[in-house]
Design a protein around this motif. Structure first.
Motif, PDB file in Angstrom:
ATOM      1  N   SER A  50     -99.102  37.534  65.863  1.00 38.95           N
ATOM      2  CA  SER A  50     -98.562  35.946  65.612  1.00 38.95           C
ATOM      3  C   SER A  50     -97.213  35.646  66.082  1.00 38.95           C
ATOM      4  CB  SER A  50     -98.492  35.608  64.063  1.00 38.95           C
ATOM      5  OG  SER A  50     -99.640  35.939  63.286  1.00 38.95           O
ATOM      6  N   THR A  51     -96.928  34.512  66.376  1.00 35.93           N
ATOM      7  CA  THR A  51     -95.583  34.092  66.936  1.00 35.93           C
ATOM      8  C   THR A  51     -95.036  33.260  65.779  1.00 35.93           C
ATOM      9  OG1 THR A  51     -96.428  31.712  67.717  1.00 35.93           O
ATOM     10  CG2 THR A  51     -96.583  33.618  69.431  1.00 35.93           C
ATOM     11  N   PRO A  52     -93.568  33.153  65.918  1.00 36.01           N
ATOM     12  CA  PRO A  52     -92.936  32.434  64.838  1.00 36.01           C
ATOM     13  C   PRO A  52     -93.354  30.970  64.833  1.00 36.01           C
ATOM     14  CG  PRO A  52     -91.329  33.939  66.101  1.00 36.01           C
ATOM     15  CD  PRO A  52     -92.547  33.913  66.591  1.00 36.01           C
ATOM     16  N   GLU A  54     -96.599  29.753  65.438  1.00 34.88           N
ATOM     17  CA  GLU A  54     -97.675  29.787  64.778  1.00 34.88           C
ATOM     18  C   GLU A  54     -97.563  29.730  63.171  1.00 34.88           C
ATOM     19  OE1 GLU A  54    -100.683  31.784  67.806  1.00 34.88           O
ATOM     20  OE2 GLU A  54     -99.568  32.942  66.567  1.00 34.88           O
ATOM     21  N   ILE A  55     -96.570  30.609  62.754  1.00 41.41           N
ATOM     22  CA  ILE A  55     -96.470  30.977  61.328  1.00 41.41           C
ATOM     23  C   ILE A  55     -95.667  29.642  61.020  1.00 41.41           C
ATOM     24  CG2 ILE A  55     -95.143  32.457  59.803  1.00 41.41           C
ATOM     25  CD1 ILE A  55     -95.293  34.765  61.656  1.00 41.41           C
ATOM     26  N   PHE A  56     -94.723  29.113  61.691  1.00 38.54           N
ATOM     27  CA  PHE A  56     -94.001  27.638  61.248  1.00 38.54           C
ATOM     28  C   PHE A  56     -95.141  26.643  61.290  1.00 38.54           C
ATOM     29  CE2 PHE A  56     -92.204  23.581  62.246  1.00 38.54           C
ATOM     30  CZ  PHE A  56     -91.454  23.702  61.021  1.00 38.54           C
ATOM     31  N   GLN A  57     -95.967  26.540  61.852  1.00 38.36           N
ATOM     32  CA  GLN A  57     -97.130  25.507  61.948  1.00 38.36           C
ATOM     33  C   GLN A  57     -97.911  25.540  60.511  1.00 38.36           C
ATOM     34  OE1 GLN A  57     -99.120  25.962  66.093  1.00 38.36           O
ATOM     35  NE2 GLN A  57    -100.032  24.316  65.298  1.00 38.36           N
ATOM     36  N   VAL A  58     -98.114  26.937  60.149  1.00 42.22           N
ATOM     37  CA  VAL A  58     -98.748  27.082  58.894  1.00 42.22           C
ATOM     38  C   VAL A  58     -97.842  26.710  57.747  1.00 42.22           C
ATOM     39  CG1 VAL A  58     -99.838  28.819  57.239  1.00 42.22           C
ATOM     40  CG2 VAL A  58    -100.488  28.875  59.743  1.00 42.22           C
ATOM     41  N   TYR A  59     -96.765  27.298  57.858  1.00 43.64           N
ATOM     42  CA  TYR A  59     -95.618  26.979  56.779  1.00 43.64           C
ATOM     43  C   TYR A  59     -95.537  25.597  56.590  1.00 43.64           C
ATOM     44  CZ  TYR A  59     -91.252  26.727  54.284  1.00 43.64           C
ATOM     45  OH  TYR A  59     -90.234  26.451  53.376  1.00 43.64           O
ATOM     46  N   ASP A  60     -95.404  24.800  57.596  1.00 46.06           N
ATOM     47  CA  ASP A  60     -94.999  23.342  57.585  1.00 46.06           C
ATOM     48  C   ASP A  60     -96.012  22.650  57.114  1.00 46.06           C
ATOM     49  OD1 ASP A  60     -93.316  21.150  58.343  1.00 46.06           O
ATOM     50  OD2 ASP A  60     -94.914  20.699  59.954  1.00 46.06           O
ATOM     51  N   ALA A  61     -97.298  23.076  57.228  1.00 43.37           N
ATOM     52  CA  ALA A  61     -98.635  22.088  56.655  1.00 43.37           C
ATOM     53  C   ALA A  61     -98.645  22.332  55.201  1.00 43.37           C
ATOM     54  CB  ALA A  61     -99.752  22.412  57.587  1.00 43.37           C
ATOM     55  N   LEU A  62     -98.645  23.839  54.908  1.00 43.63           N
ATOM     56  CA  LEU A  62     -98.900  24.323  53.406  1.00 43.63           C
ATOM     57  C   LEU A  62     -97.731  23.973  52.593  1.00 43.63           C
ATOM     58  CD1 LEU A  62    -100.797  27.507  54.040  1.00 43.63           C
ATOM     59  CD2 LEU A  62    -101.855  25.134  53.792  1.00 43.63           C
ATOM     60  N   SER A  63     -96.358  23.740  53.010  1.00 41.94           N
ATOM     61  CA  SER A  63     -95.274  23.458  52.124  1.00 41.94           C
ATOM     62  C   SER A  63     -95.351  22.028  51.669  1.00 41.94           C
ATOM     63  CB  SER A  63     -94.096  23.880  52.898  1.00 41.94           C
ATOM     64  OG  SER A  63     -93.801  23.240  53.909  1.00 41.94           O
ATOM     65  N   ILE A  94     -91.677  40.931  63.811  1.00 39.70           N
ATOM     66  CA  ILE A  94     -92.439  39.614  64.115  1.00 39.70           C
ATOM     67  C   ILE A  94     -92.028  38.639  62.888  1.00 39.70           C
ATOM     68  CG2 ILE A  94     -94.663  38.312  64.155  1.00 39.70           C
ATOM     69  CD1 ILE A  94     -95.514  40.398  66.319  1.00 39.70           C
ATOM     70  N   LEU A  95     -92.123  39.324  61.476  1.00 37.36           N
ATOM     71  CA  LEU A  95     -91.804  38.663  60.413  1.00 37.36           C
ATOM     72  C   LEU A  95     -90.544  38.230  60.372  1.00 37.36           C
ATOM     73  CD1 LEU A  95     -94.026  41.059  57.992  1.00 37.36           C
ATOM     74  CD2 LEU A  95     -94.863  39.130  59.312  1.00 37.36           C
ATOM     75  N   ASP A  96     -89.592  39.012  60.624  1.00 31.98           N
ATOM     76  CA  ASP A  96     -88.123  38.957  60.440  1.00 31.98           C
ATOM     77  C   ASP A  96     -87.777  37.399  61.512  1.00 31.98           C
ATOM     78  OD1 ASP A  96     -85.279  38.972  59.724  1.00 31.98           O
ATOM     79  OD2 ASP A  96     -84.945  40.077  61.893  1.00 31.98           O
ATOM     80  N   LYS A  97     -88.344  37.563  62.871  1.00 36.38           N
ATOM     81  CA  LYS A  97     -88.189  36.470  63.790  1.00 36.38           C
ATOM     82  C   LYS A  97     -88.892  35.225  63.132  1.00 36.38           C
ATOM     83  CE  LYS A  97     -88.284  39.550  67.670  1.00 36.38           C
ATOM     84  NZ  LYS A  97     -89.013  40.080  68.925  1.00 36.38           N
ATOM     85  N   ALA A  98     -90.003  35.367  62.455  1.00 33.47           N
ATOM     86  CA  ALA A  98     -90.391  34.102  61.721  1.00 33.47           C
ATOM     87  C   ALA A  98     -89.800  33.592  60.666  1.00 33.47           C
ATOM     88  CB  ALA A  98     -92.070  34.300  61.422  1.00 33.47           C
ATOM     89  N   GLN A  99     -88.971  34.314  59.893  1.00 29.98           N
ATOM     90  CA  GLN A  99     -88.205  33.981  58.948  1.00 29.98           C
ATOM     91  C   GLN A  99     -86.980  33.128  59.151  1.00 29.98           C
ATOM     92  OE1 GLN A  99     -89.328  33.824  55.907  1.00 29.98           O
ATOM     93  NE2 GLN A  99     -90.015  35.893  55.186  1.00 29.98           N
ATOM     94  N   LYS A 100     -86.340  33.846  60.617  1.00 28.75           N
ATOM     95  CA  LYS A 100     -85.209  33.012  60.912  1.00 28.75           C
ATOM     96  C   LYS A 100     -85.514  31.847  61.681  1.00 28.75           C
ATOM     97  CE  LYS A 100     -82.846  37.357  61.553  1.00 28.75           C
ATOM     98  NZ  LYS A 100     -82.546  38.658  62.601  1.00 28.75           N
TER      99      LYS A 100
END
Length: 184
Positions: A50-52, A54-63, A94-100
């Motif tokens: 996954s890319t940061p 893509e992970i942000f897209q999910v986070y943004d919508a679900l949050s 990848i998870l660290d990059k996404a968190q940042k």
């Protein structure tokens, strides 16, 4: 499903689930390997990460769902099953990059971990990768293959030890009229 469709479905479910204080786990990307008849052994290697963004897209919508609790099972090279060392290329960074990335996007302070991650396909993983993933926000790890093997291994060992007592309900090496109930 495509990412947008997956997000749309998950938002609908989370809206319903939040009303009863139930969390949602959303899988993002592909977990490689084979499990329960689904074979992803020949998946496109880039789909395993996954890319940061893509992970942000999910986070943004679900949050945005009021009272919604969710976890994201992001892909970072995870596979179902256990493979020889070197065949699985986990990249927990990848998870660290996404968190940042997400922290910066939402204006959270440096070092925060806004995403609760799930580690799919954790069986057989190197302890170093597990610790690193936990450091980057993993709160749950799936170990189905290890669990299935433990279950099977215990049954196999028991059957081998008591084989002659598990062939009929009555009759064993101790006598033709001896019951076997205590062995099954």
């Amino acid at each position: 499903e495509p990412l947008e469709e997956n997000i749309e479905i998950c938002v609908k479910y989370l809206e319903r689930m939040a009303k009863v204080n139930c969390g949602l786990e959303m899988e993002l990307g592909i977990t490689g390997g084979e499990e329960d008849g689904v074979n992803n052994e020949d998946a496109n290697p880039e789909d395993l990460y996954s890319t940061p963004e893509e992970i942000f897209q999910v986070y943004d919508a679900l949050s945005k769902v009021p009272n919604g609790f969710f976890t994201i099972a992001a892909a970072f090279g995870n596979v179902h099953g256990v493979y020889q060392p070197g065949n699985v290329k986990l990249e927990p960074t990848i998870l660290d990059k996404a968190q940042k990335y997400i922290s910066e996007k939402i204006g959270a302070e440096e070092g925060s971990k806004p995403v609760s991650f799930v580690f799919h396909g954790g069986s057989g993983s190197d302890i170093k990768d597990i610790r690193e993933a936990v450091d980057y926000g993993v709160i749950k790890m799936n170990i189905d293959t290890d669990t299935q093997w433990s279950y099977w291994s215990g049954i196999r060992d028991f059957e081998q030890k008591y084989h002659d007592y598990l062939q009929t309900q009555i009759g064993n090496p101790d006598g033709e009229d001896k019951p076997n109930k205590k062995y099954y």
